[in-house]
Write a protein that holds these residues in place. Sequence first.
Motif: not given
Length: 148
Positions: A30-31, A54-55, A128-132, A146-147
């Motif tokens: 996924v990432i 990308k996001f 730059y962002f977090g996934i919970c 790193n994204f």
Amino acid sequence: MTIKEYISRVGKSRGFGIQSPWAYRFVTEVIGECCPYYAYEEIDRRCHTKRERKFQKLLLRISNFVYPASMELIDVYNVEKELSSAVEKATCKGVIIIEGINKDKCTKEFWTKVKEDDRIGVTFDCYYFGICFLDKEMYKQHYKLNFF
């Protein structure tokens, strides 16, 4: 992002050192996915900057991989009031994505509180962002990647 911060994230960004099979698949499929999806052309037309494209493509891949019961996108400056409502609305298979987690000292402290929250399961810090993920059946774990 400093060089030291970048280097500390490099290893896990490709899945190395991640013991959980689910988390490894999420990071690699996924990432880190680079194959095209069905809606990429539409995203390319609508988004103007490379970071935004990308996001948005990542959000599409997350929804296709996890099929979350609910998916909430929150800006870190509104997160204190929105996090509780997002967790309440979400089911146990929900996903919350918080933008701007490393903007300043205050947002970093709040991200630390989010990671420690009992309602939150697995978290991914993509700088730059977090996934919970709210799935409590998974072992509570935090990954730094790193994204962009």
